[in-house]
Scaffold this motif. Structure first.
Motif, PDB file in Angstrom:
ATOM      1  N   GLY A  78       0.818  -1.212   0.000  1.00  0.00           N
ATOM      2  CA  GLY A  78       0.000   0.000   0.000  1.00  0.00           C
ATOM      3  C   GLY A  78       0.846   1.253   0.000  1.00  0.00           C
ATOM      4  O   GLY A  78       0.535   2.230  -0.697  1.00  0.00           O
ATOM      5  N   ALA A  79       1.929   1.231   0.762  1.00  0.00           N
ATOM      6  CA  ALA A  79       2.816   2.389   0.830  1.00  0.00           C
ATOM      7  C   ALA A  79       3.454   2.668  -0.525  1.00  0.00           C
ATOM      8  O   ALA A  79       3.595   3.828  -0.930  1.00  0.00           O
ATOM      9  N   ALA A 131      -5.848  -0.152   9.013  1.00  0.00           N
ATOM     10  CA  ALA A 131      -5.201   0.799   9.921  1.00  0.00           C
ATOM     11  C   ALA A 131      -3.767   1.099   9.464  1.00  0.00           C
ATOM     12  O   ALA A 131      -3.317   2.250   9.491  1.00  0.00           O
ATOM     13  N   VAL A 132      -3.067   0.054   9.025  1.00  0.00           N
ATOM     14  CA  VAL A 132      -1.698   0.236   8.535  1.00  0.00           C
ATOM     15  C   VAL A 132      -1.699   1.078   7.257  1.00  0.00           C
ATOM     16  O   VAL A 132      -0.860   1.978   7.091  1.00  0.00           O
ATOM     17  N   LEU A 133      -2.645   0.808   6.360  1.00  0.00           N
ATOM     18  CA  LEU A 133      -2.725   1.574   5.114  1.00  0.00           C
ATOM     19  C   LEU A 133      -3.059   3.038   5.391  1.00  0.00           C
ATOM     20  O   LEU A 133      -2.578   3.937   4.686  1.00  0.00           O
ATOM     21  N   ALA A 134      -3.889   3.282   6.414  1.00  0.00           N
ATOM     22  CA  ALA A 134      -4.228   4.664   6.768  1.00  0.00           C
ATOM     23  C   ALA A 134      -2.995   5.430   7.248  1.00  0.00           C
ATOM     24  O   ALA A 134      -2.811   6.607   6.925  1.00  0.00           O
ATOM     25  N   THR A 135      -2.133   4.754   8.000  1.00  0.00           N
ATOM     26  CA  THR A 135      -0.898   5.412   8.443  1.00  0.00           C
ATOM     27  C   THR A 135       0.054   5.636   7.269  1.00  0.00           C
ATOM     28  O   THR A 135       0.844   6.582   7.274  1.00  0.00           O
ATOM     29  N   ALA A 189       3.353   9.065   3.623  1.00  0.00           N
ATOM     30  CA  ALA A 189       3.615   9.477   2.243  1.00  0.00           C
ATOM     31  C   ALA A 189       3.647  10.995   2.127  1.00  0.00           C
ATOM     32  O   ALA A 189       4.467  11.560   1.391  1.00  0.00           O
ATOM     33  N   VAL A 190       2.756  11.669   2.855  1.00  0.00           N
ATOM     34  CA  VAL A 190       2.719  13.136   2.843  1.00  0.00           C
ATOM     35  C   VAL A 190       4.033  13.714   3.338  1.00  0.00           C
ATOM     36  O   VAL A 190       4.494  14.761   2.878  1.00  0.00           O
TER      37      VAL A 190
END
Length: 339
Positions: free
Chosen positions: A122-123, A216-220, A225-226
């Motif tokens: 995802g990252a 939850a991991v993808l949300a972090t 990334a920002v």
């Protein structure tokens, strides 16, 4: 033509030819597929296995950096190495948050690497999107570097505040918006169901806890990334080198997690170091933007940036280990007494 107009009109130079982009993306996808094959059968990762994969994922980007240096010159080589070091240090902070999430969701040890792999995949997707947006911003906005500088300085302030308050070591599942949103629309099973993200219960599709922790991991990943993409654009304006540094820094996280799992809790000053690094790069970007308008404004060379980043990481590592040495000694004494 004014300096700001000149910055906006300047084409971004890149070493990335279509062939090089294609080969690199194919290589990244092949490594991801390999990782998924390795983790297809859930198992606890031994330190020997983790060390082996970590050595591979350190040797690979260093060899690639040597090729960049020999093929395109020392400037691109130093930019790549500095960018990779920045991304790797930020990815360790990623790992710390992953560790907190895995503990908060009580993820079984045999499923930990699968969760990490979902997070890494995802990252990579998110970083690719942000890198493309960043490149577009640099080509069209004359204040893009200033915007990136503000983002990094704001992130540095937040990291410092969280470190001083101790909030960076807290994860409250009940307050996570992504988790609350999923629970509102779908039921969630109480127990993990292997590597399954969904199962059918009483004729109705339900999520497993593995799906919750993955989201939850993808949300972090979005938050990181920002921060990370503007940071590496502060080192190099080449979108290809930005992508390569991000990809190589992320690919080895699965194995690195198990190598550093015990050490992560001892890196108590890491957030302070990352705050300094992000603030430094933010200042570097701000000076770069100002230099395009007023040529008398000095810029910070990439080689000097590399020295600062290495120095900060070495200092916070040493101070962290010294600060936690007493705690580790006390824990060992307790174990001996218990025996």
């Amino acid at each position: 033509m004014s300096g700001s107009s000149y910055l906006a009109a300047t084409e971004i130079s890149s070493v990335g030819t279509p062939t090089l982009w294609g080969v690199t993306i194919a290589g990244v996808l092949a490594l991801l597929v390999l990782d998924f094959l390795v983790t297809r059968k859930p198992h606890e990762v031994s330190i020997r296995e983790a060390l082996g994969w970590s050595a591979f994922y350190v040797a690979l980007p260093l060899a690639f950096g040597a090729w960049i240096w020999s093929r395109y010159g020392s400037q691109q080589g130093v930019e790549y190495l500095t960018g990779y070091l920045v991304e790797k240090s930020l990815s360790v902070d990623n790992l710390f948050v992953f560790m907190l999430l895995l503990a908060a969701f009580a993820v079984p040890a045999v499923l930990a690497q699968r969760v990490l792999l979902y997070g890494i995949a995802g990252a990579l997707v998110l970083r690719a999107i942000f890198i493309a947006l960043g490149a577009a911003a640099l080509q069209t906005l004359d204040f893009a570097f200033l915007l990136f500088a503000i983002i990094l300085l704001a992130t540095a302030v937040k990291l410092l505040r969280d470190a001083l308050s101790g909030h960076e070591q807290e994860v409250d599942i009940s307050k996570m918006r992504s988790v609350k949103l999923l629970r509102r629309f779908m039921p969630v099973t109480e127990e993990y169901q292997g590597t399954k993200l969904t199962v059918r219960v009483d004729g109705r599709r339900a999520l497993t806890p593995l799906a919750l922790v993955t989201v939850a991991v993808l949300a972090t990943d979005v938050v990181f990334a920002v921060d990370s993409v503007p940071a590496v654009y502060g080192i190099t304006e080449d979108p290809y080198l930005v992508f390569a540094t991000n990809a190589f820094a992320l690919l080895g996280l699965r194995a690195l997690y198990f190598v550093l799992h015990a050490a992560l809790s001892r890196l108590v000053h890491l957030s302070y170091g990352l705050a300094i690094i992000l603030a430094f790069i933010g200042v570097k970007l701000g000076l770069h933007w100002a230099h395009g308008i007023w040529s008398g404004v000095p810029e910070i060379p990439t080689l000097a940036s590399l020295g600062v980043i290495i120095g900060v990481l070495v200092i916070v590592t040493i101070t962290s280990l010294r600060a936690t040495r007493t705690t580790v000694s006390q824990e060992k004494d307790v174990v001996v007494e218990h025996r």
